[in-house]
Design an enzyme around this catalytic site. Structure first.
Site, PDB file in Angstrom:
ATOM      1  N   HIS A 131       0.993  -1.016   0.254  1.00  0.00           N
ATOM      2  CA  HIS A 131       0.188  -0.110  -0.173  1.00  0.00           C
ATOM      3  C   HIS A 131       0.708   1.098  -0.115  1.00  0.00           C
ATOM      4  O   HIS A 131       0.557   2.269  -0.396  1.00  0.00           O
ATOM      5  CB  HIS A 131      -0.953  -0.172   1.180  1.00  0.00           C
ATOM      6  CG  HIS A 131      -1.438   1.395   1.496  1.00  0.00           C
ATOM      7  ND1 HIS A 131      -3.306   1.634   0.764  1.00  0.00           N
ATOM      8  CD2 HIS A 131      -1.395   2.187   1.913  1.00  0.00           C
ATOM      9  CE1 HIS A 131      -3.477   2.659   1.258  1.00  0.00           C
ATOM     10  NE2 HIS A 131      -2.295   2.856   1.721  1.00  0.00           N
ATOM     11  N   GLU A 132       1.939   1.363   0.825  1.00  0.00           N
ATOM     12  CA  GLU A 132       2.475   3.047   0.672  1.00  0.00           C
ATOM     13  C   GLU A 132       3.438   2.138  -0.034  1.00  0.00           C
ATOM     14  O   GLU A 132       3.681   3.939  -0.693  1.00  0.00           O
ATOM     15  CB  GLU A 132       3.509   2.801   2.147  1.00  0.00           C
ATOM     16  CG  GLU A 132       3.484   2.003   2.994  1.00  0.00           C
ATOM     17  CD  GLU A 132       1.417   3.217   3.509  1.00  0.00           C
ATOM     18  OE1 GLU A 132       2.468   4.209   3.262  1.00  0.00           O
ATOM     19  OE2 GLU A 132       1.439   2.936   4.093  1.00  0.00           O
ATOM     20  N   HIS A 135       1.366   4.395  -3.098  1.00  0.00           N
ATOM     21  CA  HIS A 135       1.767   5.886  -2.411  1.00  0.00           C
ATOM     22  C   HIS A 135       2.697   6.438  -4.039  1.00  0.00           C
ATOM     23  O   HIS A 135       2.612   7.785  -3.656  1.00  0.00           O
ATOM     24  CB  HIS A 135       1.237   6.169  -1.079  1.00  0.00           C
ATOM     25  CG  HIS A 135       0.284   6.153  -0.283  1.00  0.00           C
ATOM     26  ND1 HIS A 135      -0.778   6.606  -0.862  1.00  0.00           N
ATOM     27  CD2 HIS A 135      -0.788   5.521   0.836  1.00  0.00           C
ATOM     28  CE1 HIS A 135      -1.968   6.794  -0.182  1.00  0.00           C
ATOM     29  NE2 HIS A 135      -1.457   6.235   0.967  1.00  0.00           N
ATOM     30  N   GLU A 200      -6.602   7.342  -0.876  1.00  0.00           N
ATOM     31  CA  GLU A 200      -6.209   5.977   0.065  1.00  0.00           C
ATOM     32  C   GLU A 200      -6.717   4.732  -0.496  1.00  0.00           C
ATOM     33  O   GLU A 200      -6.392   3.318  -1.093  1.00  0.00           O
ATOM     34  CB  GLU A 200      -6.734   6.467   1.163  1.00  0.00           C
ATOM     35  CG  GLU A 200      -5.621   7.605   2.048  1.00  0.00           C
ATOM     36  CD  GLU A 200      -4.891   6.383   2.793  1.00  0.00           C
ATOM     37  OE1 GLU A 200      -4.367   5.813   2.660  1.00  0.00           O
ATOM     38  OE2 GLU A 200      -3.849   7.184   2.559  1.00  0.00           O
TER      39      GLU A 200
END
Length: 319
Positions: A131-132, A135, A200
């Site tokens: 997930h990071e 980003h 997100e």
């Protein structure tokens, strides 16, 4: 593409708010001054944001020698995402959480709380890291800097419009200007938070594709939400402006309504992830599900330990 389109529309709304506020409150000259000042402040923050945020949270760099398994996992996921290996940091906080920062893929950093690796299975940590990395891949730090610039400029116009604009430079009715003074900054904040929520959702989707199994991230989000209560993140409480960077809002007693949230509701994120199809998870070295009863930090082993691993060596993320 839905997430990108939604972000584009929200940025367009933010730009329209700025133009309207500039015309009604500060005139053309006021609008330009506010935009230049806000852009300068956010450019400075964006350029040095990685170092600033990492120092705020007392993050310590982690090398391959320090934590070969954790480092190897991040490297493997970064390769799968088509990214260079980011700098890896550990934050000594019992609350399980993580965030990414940096201007772009070439100078990015991923920071994980010690509570994350102590309380999550290896697959769940992989989902959070993916997930990071999403980003970083989407350059979300830049997107949020643009949103913050426009929001900040609208706020400046609302506060100093009377100073910036001369009477002959103004257009529109005084009542409209007064309404924009009151409503403009609130509307801009709503839009900025909506952009954060959209990013997100998009990072969840991309992160599930990077790690290859949406369930890894879905189960991690559920456990992150459950375990954050009662585990105070002191640095985040002292620097609440950084809360939007974490995968789960780290602040305690966070009871604002949905429009004010920087993060979507966790149950919505989990439902979206579980509606996705697995694409084949990465082959983690010694991957294993966490035990049915997860010990808290300092009260037993790590979920990565291997009681039957031979020679009594712990299967710890620190090697």
């Amino acid at each position: 593409m839905g997430g990108y389109f939604r972000t584009f529309v929200l940025l367009a709304v933010m730009t329209s708010l700025f133009i309207a506020a500039g015309a009604a409150i500060g005139g053309r000259s006021g609008a330009m001054v506010a935009l230049v000042v806000a852009a300068g402040m956010n450019l400075f923050a964006w350029w040095g944001s990685a170092g600033m945020v990492l120092r705020m949270h007392h993050a310590e760099p982690v090398t391959e020698a320090d934590a070969p398994r954790l480092y190897g996992m991040v490297h493997q996921l970064a390769q799968r995402a088509g990214l260079p290996m980011p700098a890896l940091y550990i934050i000594h906080e019992d609350q399980p959480n993580a965030f990414a920062t940096g201007r772009g893929p070439s100078n990015a950093a991923v920071a994980v709380n010690s509570g994350l690796v102590n309380m999550m299975s290896e697959e769940q940590v992989a989902g959070v890291v993916a997930h990071e990395l999403a980003h970083i891949k989407h350059r979300d730090t830049l997107v949020m800097s643009i949103a913050a610039t426009l929001s900040g400029a609208i706020g400046m116009l609302a506060q100093f419009g009377g100073i910036f604009g001369s009477s002959r430079d103004r257009r529109g009715s005084p009542i409209a200007g007064l309404l924009l003074v009151i409503v403009g900054p609130i509307a801009a904040a709503f839009v900025q938070m909506a952009i954060s929520r959209a990013r997100e959702y998009e990072a969840d989707r991309e992160g599930a594709e990077i790690c290859g199994n949406p369930e890894w991230l879905a189960s991690a989000l559920e456990r992150l939400e459950n375990y954050k209560e009662g585990a105070v993140n002191e640095a985040a409480e002292q620097n609440p402006a950084t809360a939007h960077m974490f995968i789960i809002n780290p602040l305690q007693n966070f009871s604002m309504q949905s429009m004010f949230r920087t993060h979507p509701a966790t149950e919505d994120r989990v439902a979206r992830l579980r509606a996705m199809r697995p694409t084949g998870g990465v082959m983690l070295d010694h991957a294993a599900a966490g035990p049915s009863s997860t010990p808290l930090p300092g009260k037993g082993g790590s979920p990565w330990t291997n009681p039957g691993g031979g020679a009594g060596k712990p299967r710890s993320p620190w090697g």
